[in-house]
Each structure stands twice: as C-alpha cells, then as structure tokens.
Enzyme design. Structure first.
Site, PDB file in Angstrom:
ATOM      1  N   ASP A  39       2.952  -6.992   6.516  1.00 38.26           N
ATOM      2  CA  ASP A  39       2.873  -7.305   7.899  1.00 38.26           C
ATOM      3  C   ASP A  39       3.022  -8.862   7.965  1.00 38.26           C
ATOM      4  O   ASP A  39       3.851  -9.309   8.809  1.00 38.26           O
ATOM      5  CB  ASP A  39       1.607  -6.635   8.559  1.00 38.26           C
ATOM      6  CG  ASP A  39       1.777  -5.094   8.238  1.00 38.26           C
ATOM      7  OD1 ASP A  39       2.711  -4.613   8.444  1.00 38.26           O
ATOM      8  OD2 ASP A  39       0.773  -4.792   7.478  1.00 38.26           O
ATOM      9  N   HIS A  72      -2.876  -1.316   9.084  1.00 37.95           N
ATOM     10  CA  HIS A  72      -1.588  -1.333   8.651  1.00 37.95           C
ATOM     11  C   HIS A  72      -0.860  -0.187   9.321  1.00 37.95           C
ATOM     12  O   HIS A  72      -0.683   0.814   8.769  1.00 37.95           O
ATOM     13  CB  HIS A  72      -1.384  -1.307   7.074  1.00 37.95           C
ATOM     14  CG  HIS A  72      -0.048  -1.259   6.567  1.00 37.95           C
ATOM     15  ND1 HIS A  72       0.863  -2.050   7.062  1.00 37.95           N
ATOM     16  CD2 HIS A  72       0.695   0.002   6.164  1.00 37.95           C
ATOM     17  CE1 HIS A  72       2.003  -1.531   6.546  1.00 37.95           C
ATOM     18  NE2 HIS A  72       1.785  -0.407   5.894  1.00 37.95           N
TER      19      HIS A  72
HETATM   20  P1  NAI Z   1       7.339   6.737  -3.953  1.00 37.28           P
HETATM   21  O1  NAI Z   1       7.376   8.076  -3.503  1.00 37.28           O
HETATM   22  O2  NAI Z   1       8.493   5.897  -4.433  1.00 37.28           O
HETATM   23  O3  NAI Z   1       6.190   6.920  -5.194  1.00 37.28           O
HETATM   24  C1  NAI Z   1       4.773   7.119  -4.842  1.00 37.28           C
HETATM   25  C2  NAI Z   1       4.440   7.485  -6.335  1.00 37.28           C
HETATM   26  O4  NAI Z   1       3.138   7.833  -6.322  1.00 37.28           O
HETATM   27  C3  NAI Z   1       5.437   8.793  -6.974  1.00 37.28           C
HETATM   28  O5  NAI Z   1       5.792   8.630  -8.344  1.00 37.28           O
HETATM   29  C4  NAI Z   1       4.356   9.843  -6.780  1.00 37.28           C
HETATM   30  O6  NAI Z   1       4.640  10.612  -8.086  1.00 37.28           O
HETATM   31  C5  NAI Z   1       3.031   8.967  -7.068  1.00 37.28           C
HETATM   32  N1  NAI Z   1       1.894   9.833  -7.090  1.00 37.28           N
HETATM   33  C6  NAI Z   1       1.513  10.747  -5.983  1.00 37.28           C
HETATM   34  N2  NAI Z   1       0.206  11.308  -6.246  1.00 37.28           N
HETATM   35  C7  NAI Z   1      -0.275  10.427  -7.123  1.00 37.28           C
HETATM   36  C8  NAI Z   1      -1.573  10.489  -7.498  1.00 37.28           C
HETATM   37  N3  NAI Z   1      -2.570  11.384  -7.211  1.00 37.28           N
HETATM   38  N4  NAI Z   1      -1.783   9.653  -8.632  1.00 37.28           N
HETATM   39  C9  NAI Z   1      -1.040   8.741  -9.099  1.00 37.28           C
HETATM   40  N5  NAI Z   1       0.390   8.681  -8.592  1.00 37.28           N
HETATM   41  C10 NAI Z   1       0.951   9.579  -7.459  1.00 37.28           C
HETATM   42  O7  NAI Z   1       6.435   5.890  -2.757  1.00 37.28           O
HETATM   43  P2  NAI Z   1       6.524   4.265  -2.693  1.00 37.28           P
HETATM   44  O8  NAI Z   1       7.661   3.827  -1.836  1.00 37.28           O
HETATM   45  O9  NAI Z   1       6.352   3.672  -3.740  1.00 37.28           O
HETATM   46  O10 NAI Z   1       5.218   4.142  -1.697  1.00 37.28           O
HETATM   47  C11 NAI Z   1       3.923   4.387  -2.121  1.00 37.28           C
HETATM   48  C12 NAI Z   1       2.979   4.159  -1.134  1.00 37.28           C
HETATM   49  O11 NAI Z   1       2.922   2.843  -0.642  1.00 37.28           O
HETATM   50  C13 NAI Z   1       3.243   5.135   0.310  1.00 37.28           C
HETATM   51  O12 NAI Z   1       1.838   5.683   0.523  1.00 37.28           O
HETATM   52  C14 NAI Z   1       3.980   4.139   1.302  1.00 37.28           C
HETATM   53  O13 NAI Z   1       3.751   4.699   2.602  1.00 37.28           O
HETATM   54  C15 NAI Z   1       2.917   2.873   0.994  1.00 37.28           C
HETATM   55  N6  NAI Z   1       3.296   1.580   1.491  1.00 37.28           N
HETATM   56  C16 NAI Z   1       2.498   0.710   1.929  1.00 37.28           C
HETATM   57  C17 NAI Z   1       2.631  -0.382   2.549  1.00 37.28           C
HETATM   58  C18 NAI Z   1       1.822  -1.560   2.913  1.00 37.28           C
HETATM   59  O14 NAI Z   1       2.189  -2.467   3.600  1.00 37.28           O
HETATM   60  N7  NAI Z   1       0.424  -1.155   3.100  1.00 37.28           N
HETATM   61  C19 NAI Z   1       4.297  -0.874   2.588  1.00 37.28           C
HETATM   62  C20 NAI Z   1       5.161   0.090   2.111  1.00 37.28           C
HETATM   63  C21 NAI Z   1       4.856   1.304   1.485  1.00 37.28           C
END
Ligand code: NAI
Length: 334
Positions: A161, A189
């Site tokens: 952000d 966030h």
């Molecule tokens: P993605 O779906 O591509 O990857 C998430 C991964 O986490 C998947 O490989 C899934 O199998 C794995 N996963 C699910 N449960 C798990 C567990 N218990 N232990 C270990 N791995 C597990 O998602 P992406 O795009 O990589 O996003 C990840 C997170 O980051 C989401 O919650 C998203 O909303 C968040 N995010 C946060 C931001 C921030 O500024 N704080 C910005 C962008 C995304």
C-alpha cells in the site's frame, strides 16, 4: 573473508504466485544482502507438492551462489525448524467479488497452526512477516499462538500500500517513486486503510518539499488519491483476474530488507505492528504505523500531526480491526 553461515528463511505458500517472484529475490540476495547465504524452507499443502517440485527445479536452475539448499515440505515442523526469518504468504487468495471478511474464516486457522509451529520449532528471534490476508489479523493470531516468541517479532505487510501510494504521487509529479518519502499507511491492509501524505515529502537532491505543496491539489489528495490506493488491490484483480503478485513480492522484500537492515536516518516505513496505544489506537491490535528500524527493532514514530480529517480515518480502520480480531478469536477458540 570467510563465508557467513547460511540463515534459514521460510516461505509458506511456496507454490503460489507471490512466492514465485519472492523466492527469486530472496535467492538473489535482495533481502538479506549479497553476502548472506540462505537455506530456503518452502512450505505448501500436499496437493501443491508437484508444483513445488517444479519451483525447486527452477531454484536449482537459477544457479545462484547464495542458495545453500532447500527443503520442500507440507510439514510445518520441517518448515519452521530453526527459522531465522519467515514470510507467511500461504493462504487462500481473495478472488474477484470476494470480501476480505470471507477470507477470515478460511485463513485464520492456518495462522493459528503456524503460530504454534513457530513457537515450537523456530528460533526465538525469528522475524515473521505475514503477507497472507487478512494480514493484520493473521499476524495477531500467529503471535498469540506463539507465546515464547516476543510479539514484536510478528509484523503484517502494508508495504504494498505504501509503495502504491508513493508511486501514485510520483507519477502525478513526474518524479521517481523513491523521491517520495515518509508516506504512512495507517491501520488495516484493507479498503479502510488510510494512506496519509500529510507528513510526506518530495526529496530532490538539493531540497525537499511537502507532498501537499508539490501536488497543490488538496481535494485530490484527500479524495481520489486515497480511494485509488485503498482499492488498488481490487483494480488489479479485476484487470488481471488474479491478485497482485509481482508487486506484493517486491513489497515483502522491501519490508523484510528494511527490518533486517534498518531505515535510513529521517525516513520511516509502514508496517503492521502490535499497537502500544500510540496515536490513541487500542492496544493489542496489529495496526499499520509509521516505524523507524534499528538493530532489527522497529519503533513507532511519535509526535506526527493528526488532523481532524486524519483522526476519523485512523479510528475507522481501527474499528474494522477490532471486529476482525473478535471474529478471529471466536473462530480460533471454537
Ligand atoms: P496463491 O493462491 O497463488 O498461492 C497461495 C499458496 O498458499 C498456494 O500454493 C496454496 O496451496 C498455499 N497454501 C494454502 N494453505 C496453506 C497452508 N496451510 N500452508 C502453506 N501453504 C498454503 O496466492 P498468492 O497470490 O500467492 O497470495 C497469497 C496471499 O497473499 C493471499 O492471502 C493474498 O490475499 C495475500 N496478499 C497480500 C497482500 C498484502 O499486501 N498484504 C498483497 C497481495 C496478496
């Protein structure tokens, strides 16, 4: 000079899209420095192990000298054993039309379990950055379930952000993003966050001027600018049909690098940290504040001017976090 001992760096959600960019940058030395070898601990869930296998093949093929090895695992014990730093990315990402609150139930349990695993297996000075949403509340829960690790070692990411806000101001002024400093993200966030440029500056080689004086458009700064930053995540989802990944990974790198190495004199960054009551924010919320960092310890910047306009925005995002925290606590204790 003898080579440093490798540090153990955890990335959860290692088969996911943010991790795909993040692992590259960690392996390249962008976070812990070009002289710091790393041992990567890559955690995902069992169905993602095939994808993670492919990611590990690519880590081999990067042929980066800093990577001294990796573990790929679905076992939290193996992931968190001896961890020096942890990027908690793994969770269910927000999909188009999904509200962040829908994510809470799905994700908060993951962070309870990972807090317990950190408590048992990680080093006591581990630095934990929570990226997975709802990041602030997940960080609170994670810390709560890791009582043997100081709660200041748990932070939530609002750096994306901050970067978005800096970039937006820079574009408007036709400057580079790093010439805009001391932007603050207050609160959650989420779309209630308050991107605040009241104390931000445009730094030129010879001079610096306040963002308000440089932009000369208070109406824009207090309306469209804020709205654009608040809703940027949703705008990216709508255009890309997937949530921000490359920019989220870069923000995670910025956050952890500054935590590890400190902030330059006179500059601050935004991090979700446990409130100590500063600026009238209730204690025990993981709330994004402006912080300076030295010796791997963050300190909330004190004494900033909070206008009436800002006050209501600080309180609004705190109220959302209070609700989220209550819900999360009831899910975890059920
Ligand atoms: P993605 O779906 O591509 O990857 C998430 C991964 O986490 C998947 O490989 C899934 O199998 C794995 N996963 C699910 N449960 C798990 C567990 N218990 N232990 C270990 N791995 C597990 O998602 P992406 O795009 O990589 O996003 C990840 C997170 O980051 C989401 O919650 C998203 O909303 C968040 N995010 C946060 C931001 C921030 O500024 N704080 C910005 C962008 C995304």
């Amino acid at each position: 000079m003898p080579e440093k001992e490798p540090i153990r760096v955890v990335v959860t959600g290692a088969a996911g899209q943010i991790a795909y960019s993040l692992i590259y940058m960690i392996a390249n030395g962008d976070v812990f420095g070009r002289e710091q070898p790393v041992y990567l601990h890559l955690l995902d869930i069992p169905p993602a192990m095939g994808i993670l296998e492919g990611v590990c093949m690519e880590i081999d093929d990067l042929a980066f000298p800093l990577v001294k090895g990796y573990v790929k695992t679905a076992e939290p014990k193996d992931a968190f054993e001896g961890a020096d730093a942890a990027f908690l990315v793994g969770s269910m990402p927000r999909r188009e039309g999904m509200e962040r609150k829908d994510l809470l139930t799905a994700n908060v349990r993951i962070f309870k379990a990972q807090g317990q695993a950190l408590d048992q297996y990680a080093k006591k000075d581990v630095k934990v950055l929570v990226v997975g949403n709802p990041a602030n509340t997940n960080a609170f829960i994670c810390s709560y379930y890791a009582p043997s690790i100081p709660n200041e070692n748990f932070t939530a990411m609002t750096r994306l952000d901050q970067n978005r806000a800096q970039a937006l101001i820079a574009k408007r002024l036709n400057k580079s993003a790093n010439s805009i400093t001391n932007v603050t993200i207050w609160g959650n966030h989420s779309s209630t966050q308050f991107p605040d440029v009241i104390n931000a500056k445009v730094v030129e080689p010879a001079d610096s001027v306040s963002v308000y004086d440089a932009v000369k458009d208070t109406k824009w700064l207090e309306s469209d600018f804020i709205k654009t930053v608040q809703t940027r995540g949703a705008a990216v989802i709508s255009a890309r049909k997937a949530s921000s990944a490359m920019s989220a990974a870069k923000a995670a790198v910025d956050h952890m690098r500054d935590w590890w190495n400190g902030t330059p004199s006179g500059k601050w960054v935004s991090m979700g940290v446990l409130s100590d009551g500063s600026y009238g924010i209730p204690k025990d919320l993981v709330y994004s504040f402006p912080v300076t960092i030295a010796n791997k310890k963050w300190t909330i910047v004190q004494g900033l001017k909070i206008t009436d306009f800002a006050r209501s925005k600080l309180d609004l995002t705190a109220a959302e976090l209070i609700d989220e925290k209550k819900e999360a606590e009831s899910i975890c204790s059920a």
